[in-house]
Write a protein that holds these residues in place. Structure first.
Motif, short mmCIF file in Angstrom:
data_model
loop_
_atom_site.label_atom_id
_atom_site.label_comp_id
_atom_site.label_asym_id
_atom_site.label_seq_id
_atom_site.Cartn_x
_atom_site.Cartn_y
_atom_site.Cartn_z
N GLN A 50 0.69 -1.23 0.07
CA GLN A 50 -0.23 -0.50 0.15
C GLN A 50 1.19 1.71 -0.32
O GLN A 50 0.40 1.93 0.23
N VAL A 51 2.47 0.97 0.30
CA VAL A 51 3.01 1.88 0.28
C VAL A 51 3.83 2.31 -1.05
O VAL A 51 3.81 1.60 -1.70
N ASP A 52 3.41 3.62 -1.51
CA ASP A 52 3.78 4.52 -3.13
C ASP A 52 3.87 5.60 -2.99
O ASP A 52 2.84 6.59 -3.80
N VAL A 53 4.64 6.38 -2.27
CA VAL A 53 4.79 7.73 -2.44
C VAL A 53 5.76 8.06 -2.52
O VAL A 53 6.71 7.35 -2.97
N VAL A 54 6.00 9.44 -3.09
CA VAL A 54 7.39 10.35 -3.56
C VAL A 54 6.85 11.45 -2.77
O VAL A 54 6.24 12.38 -2.66
N ILE A 55 9.17 11.42 -2.19
CA ILE A 55 8.06 12.98 -1.00
C ILE A 55 9.64 13.98 -2.05
O ILE A 55 10.77 13.66 -2.31
N PHE A 56 8.90 14.97 -1.82
CA PHE A 56 9.73 16.11 -1.65
C PHE A 56 9.98 16.75 -1.07
O PHE A 56 9.36 17.02 -0.11
N ARG A 57 12.07 16.95 -1.01
CA ARG A 57 11.86 17.55 -0.04
C ARG A 57 12.80 18.60 0.37
O ARG A 57 13.51 18.24 -0.87
#
Ligand code: NAP
Length: 587
Positions: free
Chosen positions: A146-153
Motif C-alpha cells: 500500500q506504500v507508494d509515495v514520492v517525497i519532495f524534500r
C-alpha cells in the motif's frame, strides 16, 4: 570545455534544455561517480543492468555513453587531496544528468557533508525520494504494497541552512542579547541558537515541482507536510505558500481537499490533482495506518529527512531506497545509503538503492520502457529468492548471491515478453484502489476525513462557507429558518441606512430574544445582530482565533480572504472542532 581528469566520451551527445524542456538524444552522455567504500561494487553492477535494459528496451536504438566524474576519495586521489573538485561541478552542469554512489565526507575539511555541498553548489533544491514496495522484499508492514509515495524534500533551507551559533560563543551571546533585548524573546541562558529560514521562493519552487510531478505521473494528490500549528511563520507559512502556488499556477489542474468534499462530493474530477495538508507528526502515523491515502508528499528539509528514512524502512529499508537531487533541470541521482566501509570491495552489498536511483533517472530521461523492465526483472529476481546478504538474513530459503551475482540474475530476467500485461496489471490494481478510496469518501465523507488524518489548522478549515445574508428587517424566525435550510449556525445581517453589517448566530437568539422574554416572531434580525462585525483572515491559525475570541470577548467573526467575505467562524465551530479533532496546538 577543458578538464584535467574528466574525459568526455568521443561518442554520444549532450542533453540540452530548450523551452524549459529536457532534450534527450538517443545516445546521451551521462555523468557517473563511482563513490567510495562499497560505491565501486554497486556502481559496476548497476552500470551493467542499466545498459542491458536500455539495449533490450530499444533494440540498440538507444544507448548511454557514460562519463566518469570524481568526488570524495576518488577525487582526492587525483586532484591533490581535493574531495570536491570544481571541474566535477562544471561537468555535471554541462551534462545536466548524473548519478553517484555514496561518498566519504572528509573529517575536518570544512565540509559538513559533500552531499550537502553538492546540493548547495548546484542549487539542487528538491530531494526526490520515491518509495514503493516490490513483492518479495522483506518488510515489517502487513501490507507494504500500500506504500507508494514520492517525497519532495526542500534541500536548501530550514534548520539545515547552517545558521547556528554555539552556546557560549561571542556571536551566540550577541544574538541572544538582540533576541531578548530587542525582540522580547525568552529562553534559557546559554542556549545554542539556530535559525530556521523558510522563504516563499524556496517553498514555492519545491511545491511547484511536486505538483508538476504529480500531474506528469497521473498521481492523485500532493500533501503539504508541516508543523504549522506550532511553527506558524515557517512551517505554517510553507503550507500557505504551497496552497498559493497550487491556486495561482495550477488553478485549473488542482483542487483542494475541501473542494473535493464540498464541491465534488468526494469524487475526484478527472485530470485534477488534490492538494491537501497534514501535520508532520500525524503523517508518520498515517503512513503506517493508511499509507494508501498518500501519493506525493512535499515538505521542508528536516521533516523530509526523517520522513524519507521512516517510509523507506516500511518497504524494506533504506538499503534499497532510491533518491535524487534535482534543480531546475540539473539532476543528480544517488544511492541514499552511505559507504558501508566494512563491506568495501567484497562484492557483497545490495545494489538496490543505486539501481532504483538509475531507474528513476531513466524515467527522468523519458525512457519509461527501460525503467519498467528493470522494475519487473528486479521483482522477479527477488521473488525467485535470489538476494544479497541483507535480504537473505530476513528471508527463509533465499539464495544469497554477491552484488555481481544479483546483477547477473536480474539481467537474465530482463525481457519484454509480458511487459505490457504486467504494466496493465499494475494500472488495474492502482485504479481499483483509487475507486475504493473514492467510494469511501463519497459514502461517509466526515468519517473519512477524520480517519484520513485531516485536522483543522486555520479559521478557513472550521468556518461555515456559505455566506448567507438576511435583511435587517427580517424577523428572527425568518432568519432562523434560513439558517436551518442551509444548515448553518450564523447569518450576515445586511446594513441599513443607520446600521452597518452585523452577524446573527443561534446563540444570539437564545441570549437576546428568549433571555429577554420576547418572541422571535416580533424581533428583527437587525435588532439581535452583533456589530461591528469582527473580521479575521482565512489563514489565521485556530489558536490565534481562540485567543482573539477570549481577548475581545466575541463569539463569532466574519472570515475574509483578499478583501472578500468567504465565511463565518463561530465559537460553536471552534469548540466543535476541538471536540472532534482534539486540541491541535501544543501537541
Ligand atoms: P552506511 O554506510 O549507510 O552503512 C550502515 C549500514 O547500513 C551498513 O553497515 C549495512 O548494515 C547497511 N547498508 C548500507 N548500505 C547497504 C547496502 N548497499 N546493502 C546492504 N546493506 C547496506 O552508514 P554509516 O556506516 O553511518 O556511514 C558510513 C560512511 O558513509 C560515512 O563516512 C558517512 O559520512 C557516509 N555517508 C554517505 C552518504 C552518501 O554519500 N549519500 C550517506 C550516508 C552516509 P549491516 O551492517 O547491518 O549489514
Amino acid at each position: 570545455m577543458d578538464y584535467r581528469h574528466i574525459r568526455l566520451p568521443s561518442q554520444g551527445q549532450k542533453i540540452t534544455v530548450a523551452d524549459g524542456q529536457l532534450q534527450v538524444p538517443d545516445e546521451p552522455i551521462l555523468g557517473y561517480v563511482e563513490g567510495d567504500g562499497i560505491g565501486p561494487d554497486i556502481t559496476r553492477a548497476c552500470l551493467r543492468i542499466w545498459d542491458a535494459a536500455v539495449a533490450q528496451a530499444y533494440g540498440g536504438k538507444r544507448r548511454i555513453h557514460w562519463c566518469e566524474l570524481f568526488l570524495g576519495e576518488g577525487a582526492a586521489a587525483r586532484y591533490e587531496g581535493d574531495y570536491f573538485p570544481d571541474e566535477t561541478l562544471r561537468a555535471i552542469q554541462e551534462l545536466i544528468v548524473a548519478i553517484k554512489g555514496p561518498l566519504t565526507t572528509p573529517v575536518g575539511e570544512g565540509f559538513r557533508s559533500l552531499n550537502v555541498a553538492l546540493r548547495q553548489q548546484l542549487d539542487l533544491y528538491a530531494c526526490v525520494r520515491p518509495v514503493r514496495h516490490y513483492q518479495g522484499v522483506p518488510s515489517p508492514m502487513r501490507h507494504p504494497e500500500q506504500v507508494d509515495v514520492v517525497i519532495f524534500r526542500e534541500n536548501t533551507e530550514d534548520v539545515y541552512a547552517g545558521i547556528e551559533y554555539q552556546s557560549g560563543s561571542e556571536q551566540n551571546q550577541r544574538l541572544a542579547q538582540f533576541l531578548r533585548g530587542e525582540l522580547g524573546a525568552n529562553f534559557f541562558d546559554d542556549a545554542g541558537l539556530g535559525v530556521k529560514p523558510v522563504s516563499p521562493f524556496a517553498s514555492k519552487r519545491l511545491v511547484r515541482k511536486a505538483i508538476q510531478y504529480a500531474l506528469d505521473h497521473q498521481r492523485e494528490s500532493v500533501t503539504l507536510v508541516h508543523k504549522g500549528n506550532i511553527m506558524k511563520y515557517t512551517e505554517g507559512a510553507f503550507r500557505k505558500w504551497g496552497y498559493e502556488v497550487a491556486r495561482e499556477e495550477f488553478g485549473d489542474r488542482t483542487i483542494t481537499e475541501d473542494q473535493l468534499y464540498e464541491e465534488y462530493g468526494g469524487k475526484q474530477p478527472e485530470g485534477k490533482v488534490v492538494i491537501k495538508d497534514r501535520i508532520a507528526d500525524i503523517i508518520f502515523q498515517l503512513m503506517i495506518l493508511r499509507p494508501q491515502e498518500f501519493d506525493v508528499l512535499a515538505t521542508m528539509n528536516l521533516n523530509g529527512d526523517y520522513l524519507s528514512d521512516a517510509i523507506a524502512a516500511q518497504v524494506g529499508g533504506v538499503g534499497i531506497a532510491p533518491g535524487a537531487n534535482i534543480g531546475d533541470h540539473v539532476a543528480v541521482f544517488e544511492a541514499t545509503h552511505g559507504t558501508a566501509p566494512k563491506y568495501a570491495g567484497q562484492d557483497k552489498v545490495n545494489p538496490g538503492s543505486l539501481l532504483f536511483s538509475g531507474v528513476d533517472m531513466l524515467e527522468y530521461l523519458g525512457w519509461q520502457r527501460a525503467a519498467d523492465m528493470i522494475r519487473i526483472a528486479y521483482q522477479d529476481t527477488v521473488t525467485d529468492g535470489i538476494v544479497t546478504y541483507d535480504f537473505a538474513r530476513q528471508m527463509e530459503g533465499a539464495t544469497e548471491v554477491p552484488t555481481s551475482g544479483f546483477a547477473d540474475a536480474l539481467i537474465e530476467r530482463l525481457g519484454d515478453a509480458d511487459l505490457e500485461s504486467r504494466r496493465a496489471e499494475r494500472a488495474r490494481e492502482l485504479a481499483a484502489e483509487r475507486a475504493e478510496r473514492e467510494r469511501r469518501r463519497m459514502q461517509a465523507p466526515d468519517e473519512e476525513m477524520l480517519a484520513s488524518g485531516r485536522k483543522p489548522v486555520t479559521v478557513a478549515d472550521i468556518m461555515t462557507r456559505s455566506i448567507i445574508s438576511v435583511p435587517a428587517s427580517a424577523s428572527v424566525d425568518a432568519a432562523l429558518r434560513v439558517m436551518r435550510e442551509h444548515d448553518i449556525s450564523a447569518v450576515l445581517v445586511e446594513p441599513t441606512d443607520v446600521q452597518e453589517w452585523g452577524v446573527m448566530t443561534r446563540r444570539d437568539v437564545v441570549g437576546r430574544v428568549a433571555g429577554g422574554g420576547r418572541s422571535s416572531a416580533e424581533v428583527t434580525a437587525g435588532e439581535v445582530a452583533s456589530r461591528p462585525i469582527i473580521t479575521v483572515g482565512a489563514d489565521t491559525p485556530l489558536s490565534d482565533f481562540g485567543r482573539l475570541m477570549m481577548e475581545r470577548d466575541i463569539r463569532r467573526a466574519v472570515v475574509e480572504r483578499n478583501g472578500e467575505f468567504v465565511g463565518i467562524a463561530t465559537e460553536t465551530d471552534f469548540t466543535n472542532s476541538v471536540e472532534q479533532f482534539g486540541w491541535v496546538r501544543g501537541e
